[in-house]
Design a protein around this motif. Structure first.
Motif, PDB file in Angstrom:
ATOM      1  N   THR A 270       0.781  -1.127  -0.008  1.00  0.00           N
ATOM      2  CA  THR A 270       0.187  -0.142  -0.187  1.00  0.00           C
ATOM      3  C   THR A 270       0.818   1.262  -0.106  1.00  0.00           C
ATOM      4  O   THR A 270       0.808   2.752  -1.129  1.00  0.00           O
ATOM      5  CB  THR A 270      -1.289  -0.097   0.891  1.00  0.00           C
ATOM      6  OG1 THR A 270      -1.736  -1.115   1.254  1.00  0.00           O
ATOM      7  CG2 THR A 270      -1.583   1.179   1.207  1.00  0.00           C
ATOM      8  N   ALA A 271       2.217   1.539   0.418  1.00  0.00           N
ATOM      9  CA  ALA A 271       3.206   2.178   0.989  1.00  0.00           C
ATOM     10  C   ALA A 271       3.422   2.058  -0.809  1.00  0.00           C
ATOM     11  O   ALA A 271       4.178   3.780  -0.918  1.00  0.00           O
ATOM     12  CB  ALA A 271       3.924   2.254   1.744  1.00  0.00           C
ATOM     13  N   SER A 272       3.904   1.599  -0.795  1.00  0.00           N
ATOM     14  CA  SER A 272       4.280   1.604  -1.460  1.00  0.00           C
ATOM     15  C   SER A 272       4.053   1.769  -3.803  1.00  0.00           C
ATOM     16  O   SER A 272       4.356   2.506  -4.241  1.00  0.00           O
ATOM     17  CB  SER A 272       4.846   0.109  -2.626  1.00  0.00           C
ATOM     18  OG  SER A 272       5.909  -0.252  -1.675  1.00  0.00           O
ATOM     19  N   ARG A 273       2.685   1.582  -3.423  1.00  0.00           N
ATOM     20  CA  ARG A 273       1.411   2.068  -4.177  1.00  0.00           C
ATOM     21  C   ARG A 273       1.224   3.490  -3.852  1.00  0.00           C
ATOM     22  O   ARG A 273       1.257   4.458  -4.922  1.00  0.00           O
ATOM     23  CB  ARG A 273       0.243   1.993  -4.010  1.00  0.00           C
ATOM     24  CG  ARG A 273      -0.775   1.659  -5.363  1.00  0.00           C
ATOM     25  CD  ARG A 273      -2.266   1.345  -4.775  1.00  0.00           C
ATOM     26  NE  ARG A 273      -2.905   2.595  -3.700  1.00  0.00           N
ATOM     27  CZ  ARG A 273      -3.529   2.348  -2.705  1.00  0.00           C
ATOM     28  NH1 ARG A 273      -4.506   1.318  -2.737  1.00  0.00           N
ATOM     29  NH2 ARG A 273      -3.638   2.705  -1.398  1.00  0.00           N
ATOM     30  N   ASP A 274       1.424   3.935  -2.887  1.00  0.00           N
ATOM     31  CA  ASP A 274       1.265   5.509  -2.595  1.00  0.00           C
ATOM     32  C   ASP A 274       2.218   6.395  -3.015  1.00  0.00           C
ATOM     33  O   ASP A 274       2.217   7.161  -3.290  1.00  0.00           O
ATOM     34  CB  ASP A 274       0.862   5.137  -1.184  1.00  0.00           C
ATOM     35  CG  ASP A 274      -0.185   5.391  -0.767  1.00  0.00           C
ATOM     36  OD1 ASP A 274      -1.267   5.179  -2.029  1.00  0.00           O
ATOM     37  OD2 ASP A 274      -0.867   5.025   0.517  1.00  0.00           O
ATOM     38  N   PHE A 275       3.656   5.691  -2.997  1.00  0.00           N
ATOM     39  CA  PHE A 275       5.013   6.309  -3.554  1.00  0.00           C
ATOM     40  C   PHE A 275       5.337   6.585  -4.993  1.00  0.00           C
ATOM     41  O   PHE A 275       5.586   7.723  -5.004  1.00  0.00           O
ATOM     42  CB  PHE A 275       6.133   5.164  -2.852  1.00  0.00           C
ATOM     43  CG  PHE A 275       7.225   5.692  -3.019  1.00  0.00           C
ATOM     44  CD1 PHE A 275       8.125   6.652  -1.816  1.00  0.00           C
ATOM     45  CD2 PHE A 275       8.147   5.974  -4.199  1.00  0.00           C
ATOM     46  CE1 PHE A 275       9.414   7.289  -2.461  1.00  0.00           C
ATOM     47  CE2 PHE A 275       9.205   6.132  -4.483  1.00  0.00           C
ATOM     48  CZ  PHE A 275       9.932   7.022  -3.392  1.00  0.00           C
ATOM     49  N   ILE A 276       4.920   5.563  -5.608  1.00  0.00           N
ATOM     50  CA  ILE A 276       4.412   5.625  -7.181  1.00  0.00           C
ATOM     51  C   ILE A 276       3.199   6.378  -7.488  1.00  0.00           C
ATOM     52  O   ILE A 276       4.204   7.598  -7.966  1.00  0.00           O
ATOM     53  CB  ILE A 276       3.998   4.292  -7.872  1.00  0.00           C
ATOM     54  CG1 ILE A 276       5.603   2.752  -7.280  1.00  0.00           C
ATOM     55  CG2 ILE A 276       4.335   4.324  -9.186  1.00  0.00           C
ATOM     56  CD1 ILE A 276       5.048   1.829  -7.697  1.00  0.00           C
ATOM     57  N   HIS A 277       2.194   6.383  -6.681  1.00  0.00           N
ATOM     58  CA  HIS A 277       1.943   7.809  -7.399  1.00  0.00           C
ATOM     59  C   HIS A 277       1.999   9.088  -6.893  1.00  0.00           C
ATOM     60  O   HIS A 277       1.419  10.393  -7.964  1.00  0.00           O
ATOM     61  CB  HIS A 277       0.469   7.695  -6.146  1.00  0.00           C
ATOM     62  CG  HIS A 277      -1.040   8.469  -7.057  1.00  0.00           C
ATOM     63  ND1 HIS A 277      -1.396   8.318  -7.746  1.00  0.00           N
ATOM     64  CD2 HIS A 277      -1.528   9.829  -5.835  1.00  0.00           C
ATOM     65  CE1 HIS A 277      -2.562   9.533  -7.595  1.00  0.00           C
ATOM     66  NE2 HIS A 277      -2.396   9.868  -7.121  1.00  0.00           N
ATOM     67  N   ARG A 278       3.260   9.633  -5.791  1.00  0.00           N
ATOM     68  CA  ARG A 278       3.562  10.273  -6.042  1.00  0.00           C
ATOM     69  C   ARG A 278       4.622  11.074  -6.803  1.00  0.00           C
ATOM     70  O   ARG A 278       4.723  12.535  -7.027  1.00  0.00           O
ATOM     71  CB  ARG A 278       4.001  10.554  -4.154  1.00  0.00           C
ATOM     72  CG  ARG A 278       3.041  10.940  -3.180  1.00  0.00           C
ATOM     73  CD  ARG A 278       3.867  11.203  -1.509  1.00  0.00           C
ATOM     74  NE  ARG A 278       5.029  10.214  -1.135  1.00  0.00           N
ATOM     75  CZ  ARG A 278       4.932   9.123  -0.996  1.00  0.00           C
ATOM     76  NH1 ARG A 278       2.907   8.557   0.010  1.00  0.00           N
ATOM     77  NH2 ARG A 278       5.791   8.126  -0.096  1.00  0.00           N
ATOM     78  N   LEU A 279       5.022   9.205  -7.579  1.00  0.00           N
ATOM     79  CA  LEU A 279       6.355   9.861  -8.761  1.00  0.00           C
ATOM     80  C   LEU A 279       5.242  10.904  -9.506  1.00  0.00           C
ATOM     81  O   LEU A 279       6.136  11.246 -10.510  1.00  0.00           O
ATOM     82  CB  LEU A 279       6.287   9.262  -8.748  1.00  0.00           C
ATOM     83  CG  LEU A 279       8.417   8.766  -7.270  1.00  0.00           C
ATOM     84  CD1 LEU A 279       8.582   7.148  -8.068  1.00  0.00           C
ATOM     85  CD2 LEU A 279       8.768   9.604  -6.971  1.00  0.00           C
ATOM     86  N   THR A 280       4.433   9.975  -9.735  1.00  0.00           N
ATOM     87  CA  THR A 280       2.814  10.687 -11.265  1.00  0.00           C
ATOM     88  C   THR A 280       3.139  12.278 -10.520  1.00  0.00           C
ATOM     89  O   THR A 280       3.550  13.009 -11.776  1.00  0.00           O
ATOM     90  CB  THR A 280       2.420   9.556 -11.569  1.00  0.00           C
ATOM     91  OG1 THR A 280       1.406  10.390 -10.255  1.00  0.00           O
ATOM     92  CG2 THR A 280       2.461   8.594 -11.001  1.00  0.00           C
ATOM     93  N   LYS A 281       3.019  12.951  -9.357  1.00  0.00           N
ATOM     94  CA  LYS A 281       2.492  14.529  -9.886  1.00  0.00           C
ATOM     95  C   LYS A 281       3.568  14.321  -9.394  1.00  0.00           C
ATOM     96  O   LYS A 281       3.630  16.035 -10.496  1.00  0.00           O
ATOM     97  CB  LYS A 281       2.102  14.296  -8.365  1.00  0.00           C
ATOM     98  CG  LYS A 281       1.059  14.381  -7.474  1.00  0.00           C
ATOM     99  CD  LYS A 281      -0.372  13.874  -8.558  1.00  0.00           C
ATOM    100  CE  LYS A 281      -1.667  13.105  -8.418  1.00  0.00           C
ATOM    101  NZ  LYS A 281      -2.926  13.757  -8.892  1.00  0.00           N
ATOM    102  N   GLU A 282       5.105  14.664  -9.529  1.00  0.00           N
ATOM    103  CA  GLU A 282       6.146  15.457  -9.354  1.00  0.00           C
ATOM    104  C   GLU A 282       6.442  15.249 -10.536  1.00  0.00           C
ATOM    105  O   GLU A 282       6.942  16.267 -10.390  1.00  0.00           O
ATOM    106  CB  GLU A 282       7.328  14.112  -8.658  1.00  0.00           C
ATOM    107  CG  GLU A 282       7.367  14.518  -7.521  1.00  0.00           C
ATOM    108  CD  GLU A 282       8.708  14.054  -7.025  1.00  0.00           C
ATOM    109  OE1 GLU A 282       9.269  13.551  -7.222  1.00  0.00           O
ATOM    110  OE2 GLU A 282       8.002  13.059  -5.277  1.00  0.00           O
ATOM    111  N   LEU A 283       5.978  14.363 -11.587  1.00  0.00           N
ATOM    112  CA  LEU A 283       6.369  15.021 -13.199  1.00  0.00           C
ATOM    113  C   LEU A 283       5.310  15.611 -13.573  1.00  0.00           C
ATOM    114  O   LEU A 283       5.480  15.743 -15.015  1.00  0.00           O
ATOM    115  CB  LEU A 283       6.011  13.490 -14.159  1.00  0.00           C
ATOM    116  CG  LEU A 283       7.705  12.002 -12.918  1.00  0.00           C
ATOM    117  CD1 LEU A 283       7.048  10.853 -14.253  1.00  0.00           C
ATOM    118  CD2 LEU A 283       8.864  13.018 -14.486  1.00  0.00           C
TER     119      LEU A 283
END
Length: 283
Positions: A270-283
Motif C-alpha cells: 500500500t505504501a509502495s503504491r502511494d509512493f509511485i503515485h506521488r512520483l507521478t505527481k512530481e512529473l
C-alpha cells in the motif's frame, strides 16, 4: 533419437533432474542406460538435455531409481512430453536463445518473484521504456534487431495478464522508478502502467526508497519462479556474463533468503503504491 544442437533451458533442466534422480539412487549411468536399452553416451546426452526421453523410458528410470514421488514423476513426464510450441518460438533465430528460455520459464511458473534495482522490471515495461533500454545497447542495434526485442518483451507480459495470470511480486528500487531512460512523458506513462497493473490485483509491487535504512543489496537483481513443486523451482540471475539459470537447491535457498532480506528493506504494497503515485505527481 534426433540430437538437439542447442537444448533449451527447460530441456536442460529436465536432463538435470533425471541426473539428480539417478545419482541420488546411487545408480551408475551405464547401469541405467542398460535398463533403458541405450548406451552410456546416449544417457549422457539425455542428462544434458541434448536428447529426448520418452514417457515410458522416464517411468522405467524413475522406478529403477526407487522414486516414489508421484508428483515429481508426473511433472517430469509433462516436461518430457511437451510438443506444443509457445509464442516465443517465433523468435527462434531472431533473438538470442536465452530470451526465449526466459519467456518459456515464466510461462510455466506458478508464481514469480523479482528484485530489480536499476530498471523497471521487464514484465512491467511499456514499449517506449523497453525501446529506450534496448536502444542504449552497444554496439547500437539496428531497427531490424531492436523492434523484435521490444515486441518480445511486450509479449512476455501475457504471463501476468489475460484469463489466468500468474501471481507476480516485484521489489523495485526508487532509483529505477525515477531515472528517465527516455523523456518525461515516457516516464509518466511507465509509472501509470505500474499503477494499472497493481490495480488488477495479481501484481504486487514493493518499493525500496533511497532514504530507507538497511539496504545493502544493490547487486541483488534476481527472479525466482515457483515450479509445480519446490524441487522444480527456478532462479534467474542477471550476471555480468549473461543470464544464469539456477536449479541447485542450495542456490535456490540462497535466492529465497535474499528475496526475504530485500523485502524487509522495502515499503509494504500500500505504501509502495502511494509512493509511485506521488512520483507521478512530481512529473
Amino acid at each position: 533419437m534426433t540430437m538437439r544442437n542447442q537444448p533449451t533451458a527447460r530441456q536442460a533442466r529436465l536432463g538435470s533432474e533425471l541426473r539428480k534422480l539417478r545419482q541420488s539412487a546411487g545408480k551408475p549411468a551405464k547401469e541405467v542406460a542398460g535398463l533403458l536399452g541405450s548406451s552410456s553416451t546416449h544417457m549422457s546426452q539425455i542428462e544434458a538435455g541434448s536428447s529426448a526421453i520418452s514417457e515410458e523410458r522416464l517411468r522405467r528410470l524413475a522406478a529403477h531409481c526407487a522414486c516414489t514421488n508421484e508428483e515429481l514423476i508426473e511433472a517430469l513426464v509433462a516436461m518430457a512430453t511437451e510438443h506444443a510450441h509457445g509464442w516465443w518460438d517465433e523468435y527462434r533465430g531472431v533473438l538470442p536463445q536465452v530470451n526465449l528460455d526466459v519467456a518459456e520459464a515464466e510461462h510455466h511458473a506458478q508464481f514469480l518473484r523479482e528484485v530489480v534495482i536499476t530498471h523497471v522490471p521487464g514484465l512491467l515495461q511499456t514499449p517506449d521504456y523497453a525501446r529506450a533500454v534496448f536502444g542504449y545497447m552497444r554496439p547500437e542495434l539496428p531497427e531490424s534487431e531492436l523492434a523484435p526485442r521490444v515486441e518480445h518483451r511486450m509479449k512476455r507480459h501475457t504471463v501476468i495478464e489475460g484469463d489466468n495470470p500468474a501471481p507476480y511480486e516485484t521489489i523495485v528500487h526508487e532509483f529505477a522508478l525515477r531515472i528517465r531512460v527516455a523523456d518525461r512523458q515516457a516516464s509518466l506513462s511507465q509509472l501509470r502502467r505500474i499503477l494499472d497493473e497493481i490495480e488488477q490485483g495479481h501484481v504486487t509491487v514493493r518499493v525500496i526508497p533511497t532514504e530507507l535504512d538497511g539496504f545493502g543489496g544493490a547487486d541483488a537483481s534476481l527472479m525466482y519462479m515457483d515450479g509445480p513443486l519446490p524441487q522444480l523451482d527456478t532462479g534467474l540471475l542477471d550476471a555480468p556474463t549473461g543470464i544464469m539459470f539456477i536449479d541447485a537447491e542450495a542456490e535456490l535457498k540462497r535466492l529465497r533468503t535474499l528475496f526475504r532480506k530485500v523485502e524487509t528493506a522495502s515499503l509494504d504494497p500500500t505504501a509502495s503504491r502511494d509512493f509511485i503515485h506521488r512520483l507521478t505527481k512530481e512529473l
